[in-house]
Scaffold this motif. Structure first.
Motif, short mmCIF file in Angstrom:
data_model
loop_
_atom_site.label_atom_id
_atom_site.label_comp_id
_atom_site.label_asym_id
_atom_site.label_seq_id
_atom_site.Cartn_x
_atom_site.Cartn_y
_atom_site.Cartn_z
N ALA A 1 69.68 53.86 49.46
CA ALA A 1 70.67 52.78 49.53
C ALA A 1 70.54 52.00 50.82
N ILE A 2 70.39 52.71 51.94
CA ILE A 2 70.24 52.04 53.24
C ILE A 2 68.98 51.19 53.25
N ARG A 3 67.89 51.74 52.78
CA ARG A 3 66.63 50.99 52.75
C ARG A 3 66.76 49.75 51.86
N SER A 4 67.49 49.87 50.77
CA SER A 4 67.68 48.74 49.85
C SER A 4 68.54 47.66 50.49
N ILE A 5 69.54 48.07 51.26
CA ILE A 5 70.40 47.10 51.97
C ILE A 5 69.56 46.29 52.96
N LEU A 6 68.68 46.96 53.68
CA LEU A 6 67.82 46.27 54.64
C LEU A 6 66.82 45.36 53.94
N GLN A 7 66.32 45.80 52.80
CA GLN A 7 65.37 44.99 52.04
C GLN A 7 66.04 43.75 51.48
N TRP A 8 67.32 43.86 51.15
CA TRP A 8 68.06 42.70 50.62
C TRP A 8 68.02 41.54 51.61
N THR A 9 68.19 41.84 52.89
CA THR A 9 68.13 40.78 53.90
C THR A 9 66.75 40.12 53.93
N ILE A 10 65.70 40.94 53.83
CA ILE A 10 64.35 40.38 53.80
C ILE A 10 64.16 39.48 52.59
N ASP A 11 64.56 39.97 51.43
CA ASP A 11 64.35 39.22 50.18
C ASP A 11 65.06 37.87 50.21
N PHE A 12 66.29 37.86 50.76
CA PHE A 12 67.01 36.61 50.75
C PHE A 12 66.54 35.66 51.83
N CYS A 13 66.26 36.17 53.00
CA CYS A 13 65.86 35.31 54.13
C CYS A 13 64.44 34.79 54.00
N HIS A 14 63.58 35.51 53.29
CA HIS A 14 62.16 35.20 53.25
C HIS A 14 61.86 33.74 52.96
N VAL B 1 61.78 30.18 67.04
CA VAL B 1 61.87 30.04 65.59
C VAL B 1 62.04 31.43 64.98
N ALA B 2 62.93 31.55 64.01
CA ALA B 2 63.09 32.81 63.27
C ALA B 2 61.95 32.90 62.25
N THR B 3 61.24 34.02 62.24
CA THR B 3 60.05 34.13 61.39
C THR B 3 60.14 35.32 60.43
N ARG B 4 59.40 35.21 59.36
CA ARG B 4 59.33 36.30 58.38
C ARG B 4 58.72 37.55 59.01
N ASN B 5 57.66 37.35 59.76
CA ASN B 5 56.98 38.51 60.37
C ASN B 5 57.92 39.28 61.29
N ASP B 6 58.69 38.57 62.09
CA ASP B 6 59.62 39.22 63.00
C ASP B 6 60.66 40.01 62.22
N LEU B 7 61.24 39.38 61.20
CA LEU B 7 62.24 40.07 60.38
C LEU B 7 61.66 41.31 59.72
N GLU C 1 59.14 43.16 60.60
CA GLU C 1 58.88 44.22 61.58
C GLU C 1 60.16 44.93 62.00
N ILE C 2 61.19 44.14 62.27
CA ILE C 2 62.47 44.72 62.67
C ILE C 2 63.03 45.61 61.57
N GLN C 3 63.01 45.10 60.35
CA GLN C 3 63.59 45.86 59.23
C GLN C 3 62.77 47.11 58.91
N ALA C 4 61.46 47.06 59.15
CA ALA C 4 60.63 48.25 58.92
C ALA C 4 61.05 49.38 59.86
N VAL C 5 61.28 49.04 61.12
CA VAL C 5 61.73 50.04 62.09
C VAL C 5 63.12 50.55 61.70
N ARG C 6 64.00 49.61 61.36
CA ARG C 6 65.36 50.01 60.97
C ARG C 6 65.36 50.90 59.73
#
Length: 228
Positions: free
Chosen positions: A210-223, A80-86, A88-93
């Motif tokens: 800008a890069i951090r915001s791009i990565l956050q966009w994925t979190i915000d939409f997928c959440h 299952v795709a999870t919020r926690n996994d996303l 964590e991945i995006q925090a490292v990225r």
């Protein structure tokens, strides 16, 4: 071609088969194979024309990437795709890519900026055609190329290698966002433009943001689409 004519040893051939099986199964998962789908050894091996050995090895690799789970009763299934996994991945990225963007901006030249400008035009064009998997592939390829032009300017190869590892881990979530064609997608394109503008102006802090915001966009939409 006989076995002795092949330009690889037997061990290399086995590794190649395993990699092909791994990439095939992985590609299906990140492109939307339903969580809980059973990944049975024998049927996959029959379909791909291989033994169960490379399938078993591929599933073990996918388990390590959190794309597959294994249980005594059901065997291997799509995780299952999870919020926690996303998150964590995006925090490292965010740390890796933000740092690479800041370093890259300080090293880019006009030739790199010109290449980024051409890629940005492709991003804008592909963003209007995200109704098919082919266009999602093209958009994602262009977005990664835009970022890589900037990251590569940093001259930090180990950093680039780590970025690609975690980018692959995020691919399942990024594709989920792009497939959904949300109305807020224009925000992502605007952030790509902001990254380019930061590069043009050699503004490291703005590029990192800008890069951090791009990565956050994925979190915000997928959440809201994901489980905990």
């Amino acid at each position: 071609m006989t076995t002795t004519d092949r330009p690889w040893r037997l061990g290399d051939e086995i590794a190649t088969v395993e990699t092909v099986v791994y990439e095939t199964i992985r590609d299906r998962i990140v492109r939307g194979l339903e969580p809980g789908t059973v990944l049975a050894l024998a049927p996959i091996a029959d379909e791909l024309g291989v033994s169960t050995m490379p399938v078993r090895a591929a599933l073990a690799r996918l388990k390590a990437e959190r794309l597959v789970i294994q249980s005594p009763r059901r065997g291997s299934t799509v995780a299952v795709a999870t919020r926690n996994d996303l998150e964590e991945i995006q925090a490292v990225r965010s740390g890796l890519e933000g740092y690479a963007a800041r370093l890259g901006v300080s090293q880019i030249d006009d030739e790199i900026v010109e290449r980024m400008a051409r890629v940005l035009k492709r991003i804008e064009s592909k963003s209007r055609k995200l109704s098919t998997g082919t266009h999602v592939d093209a958009f994602l390829s262009a977005e990664y190329q835009l970022h890589d032009e900037l990251f590569a300017a940093s001259g930090r190869q180990e950093l680039l290698d780590l970025i690609r590892v975690y980018r692959r881990r995020a691919e399942r979530y990024v594709r989920l966002a792009l497939r959904s064609e949300c109305q807020g997608f224009a925000t992502d394109v605007d952030l790509q433009k902001d990254l380019f503008s930061a590069a043009v102006n050699r503004d490291g802090a703005r590029a990192e943001h800008a890069i951090r915001s791009i990565l956050q966009w994925t979190i915000d939409f997928c959440h809201p689409l994901l489980s905990e």
